[in-house]
Design a protein around this motif. Structure first.
Motif, PDB file in Angstrom:
ATOM      1  N   TYR A   8      -0.386   7.314  14.689  1.00 27.12           N
ATOM      2  CA  TYR A   8      -0.507   8.200  13.468  1.00 27.12           C
ATOM      3  C   TYR A   8      -1.928   7.928  12.650  1.00 27.12           C
ATOM      4  O   TYR A   8      -2.273   6.948  12.435  1.00 27.12           O
ATOM      5  N   PRO A   9      -2.451   9.013  12.147  1.00 25.93           N
ATOM      6  CA  PRO A   9      -3.568   8.953  11.309  1.00 25.93           C
ATOM      7  C   PRO A   9      -3.250   7.884  10.360  1.00 25.93           C
ATOM      8  O   PRO A   9      -2.236   7.862   9.775  1.00 25.93           O
ATOM      9  N   ILE A  10      -4.078   6.951   9.912  1.00 24.79           N
ATOM     10  CA  ILE A  10      -3.964   5.708   8.893  1.00 24.79           C
ATOM     11  C   ILE A  10      -3.428   6.483   7.669  1.00 24.79           C
ATOM     12  O   ILE A  10      -2.557   5.563   6.767  1.00 24.79           O
ATOM     13  N   ARG A  11      -3.703   7.382   7.337  1.00 23.57           N
ATOM     14  CA  ARG A  11      -3.512   7.936   5.838  1.00 23.57           C
ATOM     15  C   ARG A  11      -2.326   9.082   6.101  1.00 23.57           C
ATOM     16  O   ARG A  11      -2.104   9.624   5.150  1.00 23.57           O
ATOM     17  N   GLU A  12      -1.509   8.883   7.075  1.00 17.16           N
ATOM     18  CA  GLU A  12      -0.323   9.915   7.190  1.00 17.16           C
ATOM     19  C   GLU A  12       1.039   9.107   7.314  1.00 17.16           C
ATOM     20  O   GLU A  12       1.084   8.018   8.176  1.00 17.16           O
ATOM     21  N   VAL A  13       2.000   9.543   6.876  1.00 20.37           N
ATOM     22  CA  VAL A  13       3.111   8.904   6.766  1.00 20.37           C
ATOM     23  C   VAL A  13       3.684   9.559   8.184  1.00 20.37           C
ATOM     24  O   VAL A  13       3.715  10.592   8.471  1.00 20.37           O
ATOM     25  N   ALA A  46       2.137   3.533  13.649  1.00 20.52           N
ATOM     26  CA  ALA A  46       2.397   3.643  14.741  1.00 20.52           C
ATOM     27  C   ALA A  46       4.014   3.641  15.131  1.00 20.52           C
ATOM     28  O   ALA A  46       4.715   2.833  14.164  1.00 20.52           O
ATOM     29  N   ASN A  47       4.747   4.583  15.751  1.00 21.15           N
ATOM     30  CA  ASN A  47       6.141   4.310  16.035  1.00 21.15           C
ATOM     31  C   ASN A  47       6.569   4.105  17.562  1.00 21.15           C
ATOM     32  O   ASN A  47       5.758   4.874  18.266  1.00 21.15           O
ATOM     33  N   VAL A  48       7.154   3.028  18.030  1.00 18.64           N
ATOM     34  CA  VAL A  48       7.447   2.793  19.268  1.00 18.64           C
ATOM     35  C   VAL A  48       9.014   2.939  19.449  1.00 18.64           C
ATOM     36  O   VAL A  48       9.553   1.860  18.742  1.00 18.64           O
ATOM     37  N   LEU A  49       9.609   3.743  20.153  1.00 18.14           N
ATOM     38  CA  LEU A  49      11.089   3.680  20.219  1.00 18.14           C
ATOM     39  C   LEU A  49      11.397   2.924  21.736  1.00 18.14           C
ATOM     40  O   LEU A  49      10.733   3.348  22.558  1.00 18.14           O
ATOM     41  N   ILE A  50      12.151   2.053  21.430  1.00 18.31           N
ATOM     42  CA  ILE A  50      12.543   1.266  22.694  1.00 18.31           C
ATOM     43  C   ILE A  50      13.792   1.709  23.263  1.00 18.31           C
ATOM     44  O   ILE A  50      15.034   1.542  22.371  1.00 18.31           O
ATOM     45  N   ASP A  51      14.093   1.803  24.425  1.00 20.03           N
ATOM     46  CA  ASP A  51      15.657   2.458  24.828  1.00 20.03           C
ATOM     47  C   ASP A  51      16.451   1.061  24.878  1.00 20.03           C
ATOM     48  O   ASP A  51      16.207  -0.081  24.869  1.00 20.03           O
ATOM     49  N   GLU A  52      17.739   1.588  25.366  1.00 17.57           N
ATOM     50  CA  GLU A  52      18.599   0.479  25.498  1.00 17.57           C
ATOM     51  C   GLU A  52      18.453  -0.542  26.738  1.00 17.57           C
ATOM     52  O   GLU A  52      18.971  -1.649  26.594  1.00 17.57           O
ATOM     53  N   GLU A  53      17.930  -0.184  27.538  1.00 17.10           N
ATOM     54  CA  GLU A  53      17.258  -0.999  28.658  1.00 17.10           C
ATOM     55  C   GLU A  53      16.039  -1.790  28.471  1.00 17.10           C
ATOM     56  O   GLU A  53      15.507  -2.341  29.498  1.00 17.10           O
ATOM     57  N   GLY A  54      15.507  -1.564  27.193  1.00 16.54           N
ATOM     58  CA  GLY A  54      13.971  -2.173  26.948  1.00 16.54           C
ATOM     59  C   GLY A  54      12.945  -1.639  27.342  1.00 16.54           C
ATOM     60  O   GLY A  54      11.837  -2.251  27.680  1.00 16.54           O
ATOM     61  N   THR A 103       0.798  -1.135  -0.011  1.00 13.48           N
ATOM     62  CA  THR A 103      -0.083  -0.083  -0.014  1.00 13.48           C
ATOM     63  C   THR A 103       0.834   1.214  -0.014  1.00 13.48           C
ATOM     64  O   THR A 103       2.117   1.382   0.506  1.00 13.48           O
ATOM     65  N   GLY A 104       0.484   2.250  -0.509  1.00 18.52           N
ATOM     66  CA  GLY A 104       1.216   3.353  -0.772  1.00 18.52           C
ATOM     67  C   GLY A 104       1.811   4.532   0.264  1.00 18.52           C
ATOM     68  O   GLY A 104       2.960   4.343   0.458  1.00 18.52           O
ATOM     69  N   ILE A 105       1.124   4.375   1.287  1.00 19.49           N
ATOM     70  CA  ILE A 105       1.495   5.102   2.465  1.00 19.49           C
ATOM     71  C   ILE A 105       2.332   4.310   3.254  1.00 19.49           C
ATOM     72  O   ILE A 105       3.533   4.724   3.697  1.00 19.49           O
ATOM     73  N   CYS A 106       2.286   2.932   3.496  1.00 18.19           N
ATOM     74  CA  CYS A 106       3.265   2.061   4.047  1.00 18.19           C
ATOM     75  C   CYS A 106       4.433   1.971   3.250  1.00 18.19           C
ATOM     76  O   CYS A 106       5.404   1.796   3.819  1.00 18.19           O
ATOM     77  N   GLU A 107       4.367   1.958   1.943  1.00 17.30           N
ATOM     78  CA  GLU A 107       5.644   2.072   1.256  1.00 17.30           C
ATOM     79  C   GLU A 107       6.585   3.310   1.487  1.00 17.30           C
ATOM     80  O   GLU A 107       7.660   3.030   1.851  1.00 17.30           O
ATOM     81  N   LYS A 108       5.817   4.506   1.680  1.00 20.49           N
ATOM     82  CA  LYS A 108       6.542   5.630   2.006  1.00 20.49           C
ATOM     83  C   LYS A 108       7.149   5.686   3.314  1.00 20.49           C
ATOM     84  O   LYS A 108       8.202   6.014   3.468  1.00 20.49           O
ATOM     85  N   GLN A 109       6.355   5.007   4.139  1.00 20.00           N
ATOM     86  CA  GLN A 109       6.961   4.678   5.770  1.00 20.00           C
ATOM     87  C   GLN A 109       7.911   4.150   5.661  1.00 20.00           C
ATOM     88  O   GLN A 109       8.911   4.324   6.258  1.00 20.00           O
TER      89      GLN A 109
END
Length: 150
Positions: free
Chosen positions: A132-137, A116-124, A40-46
């Protein structure tokens, strides 16, 4: 998921059928970039944005990965189709959306994860969590700003 919370560990196969275990990356940060569906287009851009910024992430001790419910063969064909060379994209196919569910990101009605973006730190632990909105990169600059202390 809340900031500072322990990130649930998991093992998923990447597009090459190799295991990716979150806990194997302790000492590094890991960016889990959830996207609804391959092809899908937006997923490809992501995913392309993650690929294009791979060196920048590496310089900040971050391992970026994409995650969706698509099966491994589909992920492999898609990665080749969109030219991913470095980025690992993980298959959350079975149990269907299991990791997305662990992170509270699975949409039961549609059968795929939120974007969504989930950042995990060095300790987990969760350092950043945003749906994010489904139609937004997703905006990677938000994450770079956090990582660079800006």
């Amino acid at each position: 998921m809340k900031i500072g919370e322990e990130a649930p560990d998991f093992v998923l196969k990447d597009q090459n059928g190799e295991d990716f275990r979150l806990s194997d990356f302790r000492g590094k940060k890991v960016l889990l970039s959830f996207h609804p569906l391959a092809w899908t287009g937006i997923c490809e851009k992501q995913m392309k944005a993650l690929e294009e910024n791979h060196e920048r992430f590496e310089g900040l001790n971050v391992v970026p990965v994409g995650i969706s419910v698509d099966p491994v063969p589909s992920k492999k064909a898609w990665a080749e189709h969109i030219g991913l060379k470095k980025l690992r994209i993980l298959s959350d196919f079975w149990p269907h959306g299991g990791v997305a569910k662990l992170y509270g990101l699975f949409c039961e009605k549609e059968g795929f994860s939120e974007r969504a973006n989930v950042l995990i730190d060095e300790e987990g632990k969760v350092a950043f969590f945003k749906v994010y909105p489904i139609r937004e990169v997703p905006d990677l600059e938000e994450i770079f700003k956090l990582l660079e202390g800006g």
